[in-house]
Design a protein around this motif. Structure first.
Motif, short mmCIF file in Angstrom:
data_model
loop_
_atom_site.label_atom_id
_atom_site.label_comp_id
_atom_site.label_asym_id
_atom_site.label_seq_id
_atom_site.Cartn_x
_atom_site.Cartn_y
_atom_site.Cartn_z
N TRP A 1 0.83 -1.20 0.00
CA TRP A 1 0.00 0.00 0.00
C TRP A 1 0.86 1.25 0.00
O TRP A 1 0.46 2.27 -0.53
N GLN B 1 -3.26 -1.48 -6.89
CA GLN B 1 -4.67 -1.12 -7.09
C GLN B 1 -5.07 -1.46 -8.53
O GLN B 1 -6.15 -1.98 -8.78
N LYS C 1 -11.82 -9.09 -3.02
CA LYS C 1 -10.49 -9.09 -2.41
C LYS C 1 -9.42 -9.47 -3.44
O LYS C 1 -9.63 -10.34 -4.30
N TYR D 1 -5.94 -5.90 -1.89
CA TYR D 1 -6.70 -5.25 -0.82
C TYR D 1 -8.00 -5.99 -0.55
O TYR D 1 -8.47 -6.75 -1.40
N ARG E 1 -10.76 0.47 -0.45
CA ARG E 1 -9.76 -0.57 -0.22
C ARG E 1 -9.19 -0.49 1.19
O ARG E 1 -9.02 0.61 1.73
N THR E 2 -8.88 -1.64 1.78
CA THR E 2 -8.17 -1.71 3.05
C THR E 2 -7.04 -2.72 2.86
O THR E 2 -7.27 -3.80 2.32
N PRO E 3 -5.81 -2.37 3.30
CA PRO E 3 -4.71 -3.33 3.20
C PRO E 3 -5.07 -4.61 3.96
O PRO E 3 -5.76 -4.57 4.98
N SER E 4 -4.58 -5.74 3.46
CA SER E 4 -4.97 -7.02 4.04
C SER E 4 -3.79 -7.67 4.76
O SER E 4 -2.69 -7.78 4.20
#
Ligand code: NAD
Length: 678
Positions: A502, A519, A556, A559, A567-570
């Motif tokens: 990210w 992304q 998914k 992200y 989006r959220t970092p995983s």
């Protein structure tokens, strides 16, 4: 030298006429001529009103951009316009064509403005990283109000005469073919009345009564303005028009203008302005090369690219025949095109009739013979040399002699594709970008044997379909993808060495790109080209596919995505990357954003240098045009090569060396000599 300005008497009206082709730019001689014309009117008692109009295709279309950056020669435009506005005899601007930038400021300084219905007005300075500098930001809000002035000054799109009349920028619309006479009649009707000066208007009070309009405007246009200095300066200037007396507002405008003029963004945007025009020229092809008439186009493949490419021609009114292998694929392709047009219509950017008109020009087919009379056929089938050669062999047999055969390949060798035909001179690459109906860039790939008229025709055609074209030689990935692969290489390497993926995306976002590589991967689909065997994992992408992280469409990828596609970092992905790195024997460490930025961007500049050295691009600025229009490189930095010039080529070389990355001879030579690309 004769003056581009002359005067004519029509009874008691003095008409000041500019004849300064091609666009009546406001060069020094024009400014001086205007001042003299007004002086002539004022010194002659028998003159009771003045009309200012232009010969040729347009009213003053703006400043003389070739004077930018040179020592100013008086009278300046603000001086000339102040004299004009100070006249106590009514002065009428008679507008046809466009009144843009300085041209619009001339109109604003006149006491009245009349125009033909086809005319357009606007202040596009912001598109060159500037704001109007001849009091446009102060006169306009006083005439039409701050709310109406904001989009004109801060977005810069021109408006129609009708709209200009609605907001009060124009006083009257006159006969399309009767401008000169109607303007004189209008001027006569104003004789004896006190002259209205826009500098004395009070429409700008709306911004005082409702100061929220400025923040609302910012919020509404935030995405368009992100990273650009000029729109914010424009908003500040319009706001100042409400808060300060005119003379102080003008001072404020001058201050803001000066800062922008000497800053890097406007330099970069002016560089781009010329770069785009230069890119359409092929240096070794004479300008008078006869062109091939393109009346009908064929497209092979109605997939993602074929459909989008077809839409460009349909929208430009050029009939298209599109060929697929199977009826089902053909139906799917045409349905997607219709859906896209209808979505545009829903947004109000097209009428229902225009949708039908465009779709009416489309002929779907399964038969090669239906392409026989096409003047140009563009192939957009799978990225496989064998399939492409097969298609070109077939086309060569059925399509008429003298027609152009083009490939939309992203990486393959156009020279080899051409060997499948008996007309290699008529073969070239037309590399569109996805979505092809939206993206501006067209890389025109010149094969070893591509004829001059074929290349010249492609360059001209690009304009007809609203594309920005740049010529590339034949090399893997051409200009754009060849440089992209260097960035991608580093992005992949960085995350193996411990950089957060990210952070890699964020560095590019902060630089001004609309999206980072991970992304982008999620958006396009991580599973593109995946072998579909979860037990075989040799790359991080394969590791993600193995656990069903296919990208945005699966909710998914790199992200995690929520319903709104935020989006959220995983943590899972971070662990997958760490495990993979360990397996590969990569030690993980903390990596700074500066290192990420340098390792992503400097190798691109190095590759650009090689592309130039090999003659694969005609000029450094063509590379900038490719990256700004095809890959979202931020316009306000001028593109990768101009940006490298701005930070200094020695900085780039030092950075590459620091990170142990290769430096090409060409880049080193230029850096050592203290030279720049542009
Ligand atoms: P796609 O798979 O979406 O479409 C290819 C289409 O071609 C399919 O509909 C298929 O049925 C058809 N097709 C295959 N072989 C054919 C044949 N022999 N005759 C007729 N039709 C045939 O692929 P795409 O993404 O549109 O890519 C097409 C080409 O464009 C490739 O060369 C690709 O490298 C290039 N390209 C793709 C992109 C992109 O972002 N997708 C961008 C630029 C260039």
């Amino acid at each position: 030298m004769t003056s581009p300005i002359r005067t004519e008497r029509h009874d008691n009206v003095l008409v000041i006429i500019s004849d300064n082709p091609p666009v009546n730019a406001l060069g020094q001689a024009v400014r001086a001529g205007l001042t003299e014309g007004i002086a002539e009117a004022l010194s002659d008692d028998s003159v009771e009103a003045v009309v200012i109009r232009c010969d040729g295709r347009t009213f003053f279309a703006g400043a003389d951009i070739t004077e930018f950056g040179k020592p100013p020669q008086g009278p300046s435009l603000p001086e000339a316009l102040d004299k004009l506005e100070a006249s106590d005899k009514p002065v009428v601007a008679a507008i046809h064509g466009t009144a843009l930038g300085g041209g619009c400021e001339v109109a604003l300084a006149c006491h009245y403005r009349v125009a033909v219905p086809s005319a357009k007005m606007g202040l596009p300075e912001v598109k060159l990283g500037l704001i109007p500098g001849a009091a446009g930001t102060q006169r306009l809000p006083r005439l039409v109000g701050a709310e109406a002035a904001l989009p004109l000054v801060a977005i810069g799109n021109p408006i129609s005469a009708k709209k200009a009349k609605e907001i009060g920028l124009l006083d009257e619309l006159v006969g399309e073919d009767n401008l000169a006479a109607d303007a004189i009649a209008f001027a006569k009707s104003k004789i004896g009345q006190p002259v209205p000066r826009s500098s004395e208007g009070d429409a700008n009070q709306d911004g005082i009564k409702n100061p929220d309009i400025f923040d609302e405007f910012r919020a509404k246009n935030g995405r368009k303005m992100r990273g650009f200095d000029a729109p914010n300066a424009a908003i500040e200037a319009v706001k100042a028009a409400g808060e300060m007396p005119y003379a102080e507002g003008v001072k404020k405008e001058r201050e803001l203008f000066g800062k922008l003029m000497t800053g890097t963004q406007s330099k970069a945007m002016r560089h781009y302005f010329f770069a785009e025009r230069a890119a359409n020229k092929v240096d070794d092809i004479p300008a008078d090369t006869p062109l091939i008439d393109i009346k009908k186009v064929g497209i092979i493949g109605a997939g993602t690219m074929g459909g989008g490419i077809a839409m460009n021609f349909l929208s430009a009114g050029i009939p298209v025949t599109i060929l697929e292998m199977k009826q089902e694929a053909l139906d799917r392709g045409t349905a997607t095109m219709r859906k896209n047009y209808e979505a545009t219509a829903k947004k109000g950017r097209m009428t229902a009739e225009q949708v039908e008109q465009a779709m009416g020009l489309l002929t779907p087919t399964l038969e090669y013979n239906d392409l026989a009379d096409c003047d140009l056929v563009i192939e957009a089938v799978y990225e496989s040399m064998d399939v492409k050669k097969d298609v070109f062999g077939k086309l060569d047999e059925v399509v008429k002699d003298g027609a152009i055969l083009a490939s939309n390949t992203s990486y393959l060798d156009i020279n080899e594709i051409a060997t499948a035909t008996k007309r290699p001179g008529y073969v070239l690459g037309l590399h569109f970008f996805s979505p092809a109906n939206v993206m501006k860039l067209l890389e025109v790939v010149r094969g070893e044997k591509t004829r001059d008229d074929v290349l010249a025709t492609a360059m001209k055609l690009s304009k007809r379909i609203g594309k920005v074209a740049a010529v590339s030689g034949v090399c893997p990935g051409f200009i754009g993808n060849r440089m992209l692969s260097k960035r991608q290489e580093q992005a992949n390497q960085l995350i193996l060495e411990g950089a957060n993926y990210w952070d890699v995306d964020d560095v590019l976002l902060e630089f001004g790109f609309p999206m980072g590589p991970f992304q982008m991967g999620d958006l396009a689909g991580i599973d593109i080209g995946w072998h579909r065997d979860p037990s075989k994992v040799t790359t991080i992408r394969e590791a993600l596919c193995a656990v069903g992280r296919f990208g945005q469409k699966a909710g998914k990828g790199f992200y995690d995505y929520d319903e709104a596609r935020q989006r959220t970092p995983s943590d899972e992905v971070k662990q997958i990357i760490a495990d993979f790195a360990e397996k590969e024997g990569n030690e993980q460490r903390d990596i700074s954003k500066d290192e990420i930025c340098e390792r992503l961007l400097y190798p691109m500049v190095n590759e650009g240098a090689k592309i130039l050295d090999e003659g694969m691009a005609q000029r450094a600025s063509d590379i900038d045009v490719v990256w700004i229009n095809g890959y979202g490189w931020p316009l306000y930095t001028g593109g990768p090569m101009f940006w490298a010039d701005t930070i200094g080529l020695d900085t780039v070389v030092a950075g590459l060396e620091k990170h142990g990355l290769p430096v090409s001879d060409y880049l080193r030579k230029k850096a050592d000599a203290g030279e720049s690309f542009n």
